[in-house]
Write a protein that holds these residues in place. Structure first.
Motif, mmCIF file in Angstrom:
data_model
loop_
_atom_site.group_PDB
_atom_site.id
_atom_site.type_symbol
_atom_site.label_atom_id
_atom_site.label_comp_id
_atom_site.label_asym_id
_atom_site.label_seq_id
_atom_site.Cartn_x
_atom_site.Cartn_y
_atom_site.Cartn_z
ATOM 1 N N ASP A 1 1.104 -1.197 0.023
ATOM 2 C CA ASP A 1 -0.005 0.012 -0.213
ATOM 3 C C ASP A 1 0.849 1.224 -0.049
ATOM 4 O O ASP A 1 2.121 1.096 0.086
ATOM 5 C CB ASP A 1 -0.934 0.037 1.187
ATOM 6 C CG ASP A 1 -2.138 1.216 1.255
ATOM 7 O OD1 ASP A 1 -2.404 1.512 0.000
ATOM 8 O OD2 ASP A 1 -2.290 1.558 2.157
ATOM 9 N N ALA A 2 0.294 2.433 -0.146
ATOM 10 C CA ALA A 2 0.939 3.746 -0.058
ATOM 11 C C ALA A 2 0.466 4.561 1.120
ATOM 12 O O ALA A 2 -0.730 4.301 1.624
ATOM 13 C CB ALA A 2 0.502 4.529 -1.448
ATOM 14 N N ALA B 1 2.131 4.610 -11.037
ATOM 15 C CA ALA B 1 2.486 3.104 -11.667
ATOM 16 C C ALA B 1 3.979 3.121 -11.681
ATOM 17 O O ALA B 1 4.305 1.691 -11.631
ATOM 18 C CB ALA B 1 2.115 3.098 -13.226
ATOM 19 N N VAL C 1 3.474 8.557 -5.690
ATOM 20 C CA VAL C 1 3.064 7.097 -5.792
ATOM 21 C C VAL C 1 2.238 7.211 -7.331
ATOM 22 O O VAL C 1 1.219 7.723 -7.369
ATOM 23 C CB VAL C 1 2.147 7.007 -4.483
ATOM 24 C CG1 VAL C 1 1.562 5.676 -4.761
ATOM 25 C CG2 VAL C 1 2.967 6.899 -3.272
ATOM 26 N N LEU D 1 -3.042 -6.124 -2.505
ATOM 27 C CA LEU D 1 -3.075 -4.633 -2.525
ATOM 28 C C LEU D 1 -4.354 -4.082 -2.843
ATOM 29 O O LEU D 1 -5.301 -4.823 -3.177
ATOM 30 C CB LEU D 1 -1.844 -3.820 -3.419
ATOM 31 C CG LEU D 1 -1.919 -4.441 -5.100
ATOM 32 C CD1 LEU D 1 -1.038 -3.668 -5.448
ATOM 33 C CD2 LEU D 1 -2.094 -5.789 -5.263
ATOM 34 N N SER E 1 6.294 4.038 -9.501
ATOM 35 C CA SER E 1 6.467 3.555 -7.860
ATOM 36 C C SER E 1 6.039 2.193 -7.666
ATOM 37 O O SER E 1 6.695 1.329 -7.055
ATOM 38 C CB SER E 1 5.934 4.496 -7.191
ATOM 39 O OG SER E 1 4.850 4.415 -6.975
ATOM 40 N N THR E 2 4.981 1.812 -8.295
ATOM 41 C CA THR E 2 4.289 0.288 -7.950
ATOM 42 C C THR E 2 5.433 -0.616 -8.852
ATOM 43 O O THR E 2 5.561 -1.656 -7.856
ATOM 44 C CB THR E 2 2.803 0.218 -8.778
ATOM 45 O OG1 THR E 2 2.289 1.372 -8.266
ATOM 46 C CG2 THR E 2 2.331 -0.988 -8.619
ATOM 47 N N HIS F 1 5.851 4.069 -0.493
ATOM 48 C CA HIS F 1 5.240 2.770 -1.155
ATOM 49 C C HIS F 1 5.909 1.643 -0.730
ATOM 50 O O HIS F 1 6.879 1.535 -0.767
ATOM 51 C CB HIS F 1 5.165 2.984 -2.972
ATOM 52 C CG HIS F 1 4.174 2.404 -3.378
ATOM 53 N ND1 HIS F 1 3.857 2.634 -4.961
ATOM 54 C CD2 HIS F 1 3.201 1.739 -3.071
ATOM 55 C CE1 HIS F 1 2.616 2.031 -5.370
ATOM 56 N NE2 HIS F 1 2.432 1.451 -4.135
ATOM 57 N N TYR G 1 -3.335 3.171 -9.862
ATOM 58 C CA TYR G 1 -1.901 3.022 -10.358
ATOM 59 C C TYR G 1 -1.704 1.675 -10.260
ATOM 60 O O TYR G 1 -0.599 1.068 -10.747
ATOM 61 C CB TYR G 1 -1.026 3.818 -9.556
ATOM 62 C CG TYR G 1 -1.226 4.183 -8.105
ATOM 63 C CD1 TYR G 1 -0.790 3.076 -7.274
ATOM 64 C CD2 TYR G 1 -1.722 5.198 -7.751
ATOM 65 C CE1 TYR G 1 -0.893 3.154 -5.913
ATOM 66 C CE2 TYR G 1 -1.910 5.518 -6.284
ATOM 67 C CZ TYR G 1 -1.731 4.181 -5.584
ATOM 68 O OH TYR G 1 -1.958 4.716 -4.192
ATOM 69 N N HIS G 2 -2.242 0.899 -9.562
ATOM 70 C CA HIS G 2 -1.925 -0.851 -9.291
ATOM 71 C C HIS G 2 -2.718 -1.442 -10.479
ATOM 72 O O HIS G 2 -2.209 -2.258 -10.856
ATOM 73 C CB HIS G 2 -2.588 -1.123 -7.863
ATOM 74 C CG HIS G 2 -1.946 -0.465 -6.772
ATOM 75 N ND1 HIS G 2 -2.463 -0.613 -5.526
ATOM 76 C CD2 HIS G 2 -0.668 -0.245 -6.453
ATOM 77 C CE1 HIS G 2 -1.564 -0.054 -4.514
ATOM 78 N NE2 HIS G 2 -0.491 -0.054 -5.197
ATOM 79 N N VAL H 1 1.993 -1.292 -15.449
ATOM 80 C CA VAL H 1 2.118 -2.275 -14.345
ATOM 81 C C VAL H 1 1.751 -3.706 -15.065
ATOM 82 O O VAL H 1 2.667 -4.721 -14.767
ATOM 83 C CB VAL H 1 1.325 -2.078 -13.017
ATOM 84 C CG1 VAL H 1 1.537 -3.283 -12.156
ATOM 85 C CG2 VAL H 1 1.841 -0.816 -12.501
#
Length: 354
Positions: A176-177, A231, A229, A255, A233-234, A211, A260-261, A266
């Motif tokens: 998670d962020a 895509a 935070v 998550l 950083s994911t 993150h 962005y996840h 990603v």
């Protein structure tokens, strides 16, 4: 108002002897003492303060004595202000509270005065009465209007099935962020009664973007300090997770449904040959099913509650140091607070306030 001098000489002497009698029951002796003090001209409020009680209790003892003398004082079936209301009045009060959910004892006291003609002078007497009626002051729990119990149950079952069949060469992490702001969070604390306490505050304009992920089995973490935070950083986080487990054939990452996840970038990274990450998405509007959310709460309790950092650099070091070093090192201390003991939240189980 109770005027002093209501006792005759013989009754006064009897109560004084009872108050001084070490063989008498403590509660009875204390009641006799209260009556003697009232007779001497002290108010209910003053007597209550001296005896560390509430003034409604003193008034009840006075009434019991007027009705049945010492036998009335010895009747311990009466406790505090609850007996000032008849059984019917108590039932009416309970129904009114259940129907209106008053926010303060002032509202309760006003209703009793208006409907029953009884004045409660002290808040402590009302609080005692409410507790005896099975009431308690509570803060409503905030829940989403879109919670789906069936989806929660399905997620919990799938998660437990995964753990029960997890091979030794696979691992599970929650990701998670979080965005802690450079500011102290004031919380209640015990302190000497005569010492005022305060915390200094910062501007609160700077914040961290973290993150991160945690393994609930080992306490290992990966915490990235990122500018944004998103895509990218994911993907960076997923790469760091793979590096954490070079010998694992598969790492399951749970998550939330942040956009962005789910980003195409990603998905493209996950589709590359040799990737060892499998994403599992928590049901929407269910942060209680993401165990890392409990880590964020733990982080604040240990780093921002009643703690002020003069410089953002110090704040950043404290936060990241706790997440990267303290948690994995002292996981035996924290593992009972950051758990996957999930439960279903069903709006039907609550009385939802309008």
């Amino acid at each position: 108002m109770i005027r002093g001098g209501f006792l005759d000489d013989e009754s006064r002497q009897d109560l004084i002897e009872l108050a001084r009698d070490g063989s008498a029951a403590h509660r009875l002796a204390r009641r006799a003492n209260a009556l003697v003090l009232l007779d001497a001209g002290m108010s209910c409020e003053v007597v209550a303060k001296v005896l560390l009680l509430d003034d409604d209790t003193i008034r009840t003892w006075y009434r019991l004595y007027l009705e049945d003398r010492v036998e009335g004082l010895a009747s311990f079936g009466y406790e505090g202000g609850a007996c000032r209301l008849s059984d019917r009045q108590q039932e009416r009060l309970k129904l009114w509270i259940a129907g209106t959910l008053p926010r303060s004892t002032n509202e309760v006291g006003a209703w009793i005065a208006r409907e029953c003609g009884i004045e409660y002078q002290g808040r402590s007497g009302l609080v005692a009465l409410l507790h005896r009626l099975g009431m308690e002051h509570r803060k409503p729990k905030v829940i989403s209007r879109k919670l789906d119990p069936a989806k929660q149950a399905a997620f919990i079952k799938a998660y437990e099935d995964l753990l029960n069949q997890l091979p030794a060469n696979e691992a599970v992490m929650f990701a998670d962020a979080v965005h802690p702001t450079h500011a102290v969070r004031p919380v209640g604390c015990w302190a000497p009664k005569d010492v005022p306490v305060a915390v200094t505050q910062t501007s609160g304009r700077d914040r961290l973007n973290i993150h991160g992920a945690i393994d609930l089995e080992t306490g290992k973490t990966r915490m990235l300090d990122v500018a944004t935070v998103d895509a990218v950083s994911t993907i960076m986080l997923l790469m760091a997770i793979e590096a954490l487990y070079p010998g694992k054939a598969m790492i399951h990452v749970f998550l939330d449904n942040a956009r962005y996840h789910h980003a195409k970038l990603v998905q493209q990274w996950l589709a590359q040959p040799g990737q060892r990450i499998k994403l599992h998405f928590i049901p929407a509007y269910c942060p209680h099913l993401d165990a890392i959310e409990r880590l964020w709460g733990l982080m604040h309790r240990h780093t921002t509650h009643n703690k002020c950092y003069a410089a953002f650099k110090e704040f950043k070091a404290a936060i990241l140091g706790f997440l990267r070093e303290t948690v994995p090192r002292d996981w035996h201390r924290f593992c009972d607070e950051v758990t996957d003991n999930f439960r279903i939240i069903d709006p039907a189980d609550f009385r939802v306030l309008a």
